[in-house]
Scaffold this active site. Structure first.
Site, PDB file in Angstrom:
ATOM      1  N   ASP B  12       1.629   0.643 -11.839  1.00 29.89           N
ATOM      2  CA  ASP B  12       2.527  -0.252 -11.117  1.00 29.89           C
ATOM      3  C   ASP B  12       3.228  -1.157 -12.118  1.00 29.89           C
ATOM      4  OD1 ASP B  12       1.662   0.853  -8.825  1.00 29.89           O
ATOM      5  OD2 ASP B  12       0.583  -0.898  -8.063  1.00 29.89           O
ATOM      6  N   ASP B 131       4.291   8.548   2.788  1.00 27.21           N
ATOM      7  CA  ASP B 131       3.125   7.717   3.125  1.00 27.21           C
ATOM      8  C   ASP B 131       2.747   8.001   4.574  1.00 27.21           C
ATOM      9  OD1 ASP B 131       3.460   6.657   0.636  1.00 27.21           O
ATOM     10  OD2 ASP B 131       4.249   4.718   1.300  1.00 27.21           O
TER      11      ASP B 131
END
Lengths: 210, 251
Positions: B12, B131
């Site tokens: 990230d 997702d």
């Protein structure tokens, strides 16, 4: 200063190819980009990368680099992916296109040849099995992983030209070597340390050709 | 013989720095994307994924700098995602040195974007991140980092992405993400069996066995994991050794 010249015909991302040659040549060579035939004249070595479809690649190359064929035969040459496939006589992509006929053989569709369970494109790391003892493979184990992304595969007719093979259900030609030419289906610029070693070996070998 | 199963660490990135507690003892600057990427390359990572989580609009350009710096030093495939909205976003990331770009919310909002990228650049460079979360009757697709529920069915959406030219699907189970209980292998195998493009499993890795299960039961072509590698619980090398011992073809 000597030049390693990367051919740009507007179809592929040159970033990693340029950076990998820069890193390996360690400032001994200037890595530049060729967009015209004129640019190729000055080249000490020619690199032809490429992604996309063979037909449009051939069209752009013949338009922008009319004397490419001659240069490939006369200077150290490194072809990558599509720059490897177009060396053959014919590619069967998009109903077929005639290529440079420098290497005897053809480029065919994976999806017509391999098991339904296997995915196309052949994408990821696979074993490259060396078929020749050659300076280009110096310090690289006989069977090593390299990174591939392609939907069409090459079959060279002459055993003499085959530098390595790879198996994806079927055995195909993953690199060729002939006179001053080395070309591979896989991406050395994305293949970590052995990829960089291969590029370094190419430069060393090219120097010995003169 | 098939192609090697890939292990992909995911980092990230916020305003150009790697966040979420990377914990390598031998790294001087734990926020430096280049150092971390180099370390993962050395350990045998098959690919690296950067997820840009920068919230502010002004900070977004940083990711291009990160991609460029990493691509100058690390020579394995790089995938970048997070906040990609348009064709020009995709093109900018590829020019900076990314090999693949993941799109999520933008693909749902404007599915033609998948076709556009595929037609202009080729299918190998576009990864659709999907997702999903289980409801009673189906698995729903979520967007906006999991905040918005859509009525799209996971299986149908993945098939549509493939038909539109997506090169790969990055499938994240929101039910499993962060739990360390293992991947959702049921939906993973259903989707992987129905698709002809590679499926990357994400969400739930807590052990090396979980990685193996995602490949053997979930039929995943690649597994993406963050925390089990970042916190030094396992190295990529250990993961590869474990999988190899179980007969999985890995690099």
């Amino acid at each position: 200063m000597k030049n390693i010249t990367v051919i740009d015909y507007g179809m592929s991302n040159l970033h990693s190819v340029i950076k990998s040659f820069q890193k390996v040549s360690n400032k001994k060579y200037k890595v530049c980009v060729a967009t015209t035939n004129e640019d190729l004249k000055k080249a000490s070595m020619i690199v032809l990368p490429g992604q996309g479809a063979a037909k449009s690649c051939m069209q752009k190359l013949t338009t922008n680099f009319p004397r490419l064929h001659e240069h490939i035969l006369n200077k150290p040459f490194f072809g990558i992916c599509l720059g490897f496939q177009i060396l053959f006589e014919r590619s069967y992509e998009d109903n077929g296109v005639d290529c440079l006929s420098i290497i005897k053989g053809s480029v065919n569709d994976f999806s017509k040849q391999i098991s339904q369970d296997l995915k196309v494109p052949h994408m990821g790391w696979n074993n490259v099995e060396q078929k020749k003892d050659h300076a280009i493979w110096s310090n690289i184990p006989r069977t090593s992983f390299f990174y591939f992304v392609h939907s069409y595969y090459a079959s060279a007719e002459s055993k003499e030209d085959i530098s390595s093979t790879t198996t994806y259900d079927i055995d195909f030609t993953s690199s060729v070597i002939k006179d001053n030419i080395f070309a591979c289906q896989f991406h050395p610029e994305k293949s970590s340390k052995y990829g960089l070693q291969l590029i370094s070996n190419f430069i060393t070998w090219s120097e010995s050709l003169k | 013989m098939s192609v090697a199963k890939r292990i992909i660490p995911c980092l990230d990135v916020d305003k150009g720095r790697v966040v979420k507690g990377i914990n390598f003892i031998d790294i001087v600057d734990a926020g430096d994307p280049v150092e971390i990427a180099k370390k993962y390359d050395k350990e045998g990572a098959d690919e690296i994924t950067f997820l840009d989580i920068t919230a502010s609009h002004e900070g977004r350009d940083n990711i291009l700098g990160v991609v460029e710096q990493v691509a100058n030093e690390v020579f394995i495939p790089l995938t970048v995602g997070g906040g990609v909205k348009s064709f020009s976003d995709v093109r900018d990331l590829l020019s900076a040195g990314a090999d693949k770009v993941t799109i999520n919310t933008a693909a749902v909002a404007n599915p033609d974007l998948i076709n556009e990228v595929t037609d202009k650049i080729g299918r190998q460079c576009i990864v659709v991140a999907v997702d999903i979360k289980k409801s009673k009757e189906q698995y729903n697709v979520y967007t906006h980092g999991g905040r918005h529920k859509t009525q799209l069915d996971a299986v149908n959406w993945c098939l549509e992405c493939q038909a539109r030219g997506a090169g790969e699907i990055l499938l994240t189970s929101m039910d499993k993400d962060g739990t360390k209980e293992g991947f959702d292998n049921e939906i993973l195998s259903e989707i992987s069996n129905k698709l002809s493009i590679p499926v990357i499993a994400s969400g739930g890795a807590g052990s090396l066995q979980h990685l193996y299960d995602a490949i053997s039961q979930g039929k995943a072509d690649a597994v993406l994991a963050a925390s089990i590698f970042h916190f030094g619980e396992y190295s990529i090398t250990q993961a590869k050794d474990f999988l190899r011992d179980k007969g999985v073809f890995v690099r």
